[in-house]
Motif scaffolding. Structure first.
Motif, short mmCIF file in Angstrom:
data_model
loop_
_atom_site.label_atom_id
_atom_site.label_comp_id
_atom_site.label_asym_id
_atom_site.label_seq_id
_atom_site.Cartn_x
_atom_site.Cartn_y
_atom_site.Cartn_z
N THR A 128 0.78 -1.24 -0.05
CA THR A 128 -0.13 0.11 0.00
C THR A 128 0.77 1.21 0.00
OG1 THR A 128 -1.94 1.04 1.06
CG2 THR A 128 -0.22 0.24 2.58
N ASP A 129 0.18 2.19 -0.40
CA ASP A 129 0.94 3.56 -0.32
C ASP A 129 2.49 3.60 -0.91
OD1 ASP A 129 -1.01 5.57 1.29
OD2 ASP A 129 -1.11 3.47 2.05
N ILE A 130 2.58 3.06 -2.02
CA ILE A 130 3.97 3.01 -2.80
C ILE A 130 4.23 4.31 -3.43
CG2 ILE A 130 5.19 2.10 -4.49
CD1 ILE A 130 3.03 -0.48 -4.63
N HIS A 131 3.42 5.30 -3.60
CA HIS A 131 3.60 6.56 -3.96
C HIS A 131 4.70 6.79 -5.06
CE1 HIS A 131 0.89 8.81 -1.18
NE2 HIS A 131 1.08 7.66 -0.46
N VAL A 132 4.62 5.87 -6.36
CA VAL A 132 5.43 6.22 -7.19
C VAL A 132 5.32 7.65 -7.57
CG1 VAL A 132 5.93 5.62 -9.63
CG2 VAL A 132 5.59 3.85 -8.15
N GLY B 91 -4.06 1.29 -2.77
CA GLY B 91 -4.26 2.72 -3.04
C GLY B 91 -2.93 3.68 -2.77
N ASP B 92 -2.96 4.68 -3.18
CA ASP B 92 -2.04 5.71 -3.29
C ASP B 92 -0.77 5.06 -4.06
OD1 ASP B 92 -3.30 7.62 -2.20
OD2 ASP B 92 -1.91 8.15 -0.43
N LEU B 93 -0.93 4.49 -5.21
CA LEU B 93 0.02 3.75 -5.84
C LEU B 93 1.02 4.92 -6.58
CD1 LEU B 93 -2.78 2.10 -6.69
CD2 LEU B 93 -1.37 0.85 -8.04
N ASN C 291 -6.52 8.63 -2.50
CA ASN C 291 -6.72 9.89 -2.67
C ASN C 291 -5.45 10.43 -3.66
OD1 ASN C 291 -5.54 9.04 -0.03
ND2 ASN C 291 -5.16 11.49 0.01
N HIS C 292 -4.22 10.13 -3.26
CA HIS C 292 -3.47 10.73 -4.20
C HIS C 292 -3.39 10.05 -5.77
CE1 HIS C 292 -0.59 12.88 -1.51
NE2 HIS C 292 -1.40 12.07 -0.62
N ASP C 293 -4.28 9.17 -5.86
CA ASP C 293 -4.23 8.62 -7.39
C ASP C 293 -5.30 9.55 -8.00
OD1 ASP C 293 -2.43 6.59 -7.14
OD2 ASP C 293 -3.96 5.41 -5.80
N SER D 283 -9.92 -1.23 0.94
CA SER D 283 -10.51 0.09 0.79
C SER D 283 -9.14 0.98 1.30
CB SER D 283 -11.38 0.16 1.86
OG SER D 283 -12.13 1.51 1.86
N HIS D 284 -8.79 1.88 0.67
CA HIS D 284 -7.39 2.69 1.08
C HIS D 284 -7.63 3.40 2.34
CE1 HIS D 284 -4.06 5.13 0.56
NE2 HIS D 284 -5.03 6.35 0.72
N ASN D 285 -8.47 4.23 2.53
CA ASN D 285 -8.90 4.82 3.94
C ASN D 285 -9.41 4.40 4.93
OD1 ASN D 285 -9.57 6.77 5.70
ND2 ASN D 285 -9.40 8.62 4.38
N GLY E 110 -4.64 1.19 4.08
CA GLY E 110 -3.38 1.86 4.15
C GLY E 110 -3.53 3.31 4.61
N HIS E 111 -3.09 4.16 3.80
CA HIS E 111 -3.44 5.80 3.74
C HIS E 111 -2.46 6.42 5.16
CE1 HIS E 111 -5.50 9.36 3.43
NE2 HIS E 111 -6.00 9.31 4.62
N THR E 112 -2.37 5.66 6.34
CA THR E 112 -1.80 6.48 7.41
C THR E 112 -0.26 6.37 7.35
OG1 THR E 112 -1.52 4.43 8.73
CG2 THR E 112 -3.60 5.65 9.02
N HIS E 113 0.31 5.67 6.39
CA HIS E 113 2.08 5.35 6.59
C HIS E 113 2.29 5.23 7.96
CE1 HIS E 113 2.20 8.33 2.61
NE2 HIS E 113 1.24 7.48 2.72
N GLY E 114 1.39 4.48 8.72
CA GLY E 114 1.76 4.36 10.22
C GLY E 114 2.09 5.82 10.93
FE LIG Z 1 -0.51 7.63 1.11
#
Ligand SMILES: [Fe+2]
Length: 280
Positions: free
Chosen positions: A58-62, A90-92, A123-125, A193-195, A214-218
């Motif tokens: 999750t949240d790879i943020h390429v 999500g947040d690929l 959301n970032h996608d 579900s991303h969030n 995902g979403h929180t990045h911890g």
């Molecule tokens: Fe993210």
């Protein structure tokens, strides 16, 4: 009373300590991937999936802030696990004008699951303001062309396991009720579900099982012995890891592979989760 010598030694140690911590948070931890193994017990699991491996990223943020080489190393780690199912929650991507071309290049290397390779958007996608539907559609088409099936409020069956992929909450596209309407209550189910705040909303009636999120990045950065100060969720419980929810639901929030803005992580290592499926 400190002598001048003691003051200089003390100050130098403090500065070195701060620089060392900063260096660690910048150069080491953002790329120090942890592979976390978690048993996932599922009601009515089809026999074929007993013992199967589901890799959750999750949240790879390429994009412009996460190193392509680090993402490709992460993909190689996932490939070595020979997953049966690969999911990305999500947040690929992190938006910039050429991010779809970059995503095509990088996600062509995403290892595919033996049975399925699925994703939902975050959301970032959705680009600027989390609301660029055309951008999200182009990203979806690019990923689909690479064999990564992007689920937008729809359910697919993977060897009899119903996987419900929710669209994103902050993009105002989340709709559990519509997604779950056709779900067979007697068959195994899993949601993406991303969030994690989406789990607290209406519409989950009839869904029992795991929700991957995902979403929180911890929190991405956490002071020692304290909760992360920055969490982009309303429910402050939702940091990372496993949560028991109402209605026989369990949620797992991955800490994410990438990072946002500054290349910084502290006491919140990036994560890939390998779930081993078994019967509940
Ligand atoms: Fe993210």
């Amino acid at each position: 009373m400190l002598t001048r010598r003691q003051f200089i030694i003390g100050s130098t140690a403090l500065i070195a300590g701060a620089a060392g911590t900063g260096g660690y948070a910048w150069f080491i931890e953002p790329h120090w991937l942890e592979v976390v193994g978690v048993p996932m017990l599922v009601r009515n699991l089809p026999g074929e999936l007993e013992g199967a491996t589901l890799a959750h990223l999750t949240d790879i943020h390429v994009g412009e802030n996460v190193s392509d080489a680090y993402v490709l190393d992460t993909f190689a780690t996932v490939a070595a696990a020979n997953p049966d199912i690969v999911v990305v929650t999500g947040d690929l991507t992190a938006y910039h004008p050429d991010v779809i071309e970059q995503a095509k290049r990088i996600y062509s290397e995403l290892p595919h699951g033996r049975l399925a390779t699925l994703a939902v958007l975050g959301n970032h996608d959705y680009g600027v303001g989390w609301s660029d539907v055309d951008h999200a559609a182009k990203l979806t088409a690019a990923l689909d062309s690479l064999g990564i099936r992007v689920l937008s409020n729809e359910v697919v069956s993977v060897a009899g396991l119903q996987v419900a992929g929710m669209d994103d909450l902050w993009a105002r596209r989340f709709d559990a009720q519509a997604t779950l309407a056709g779900l067979d209550p007697a068959a195994a189910m899993l949601a993406l579900s991303h969030n994690p705040d989406s789990a607290d909303l209406e519409g989950w009636d009839g869904f029992e099982g795991w929700i991957l999120s995902g979403h929180t990045h911890g929190g991405q950065v956490r002071p020692p012995f304290m909760a992360p100060p920055r969490l982009p969720v309303q429910n402050r419980r939702y940091t990372s890891g496993e949560f028991e929810l109402s209605g026989n639901r369990q949620m797992y929030i991955g800490r994410g592979v990438g990072h946002l803005a500054l290349q910084t992580r502290f006491l919140v290592r990036p994560e890939v989760t390998l779930f081993e499926l078994g019967s509940a």
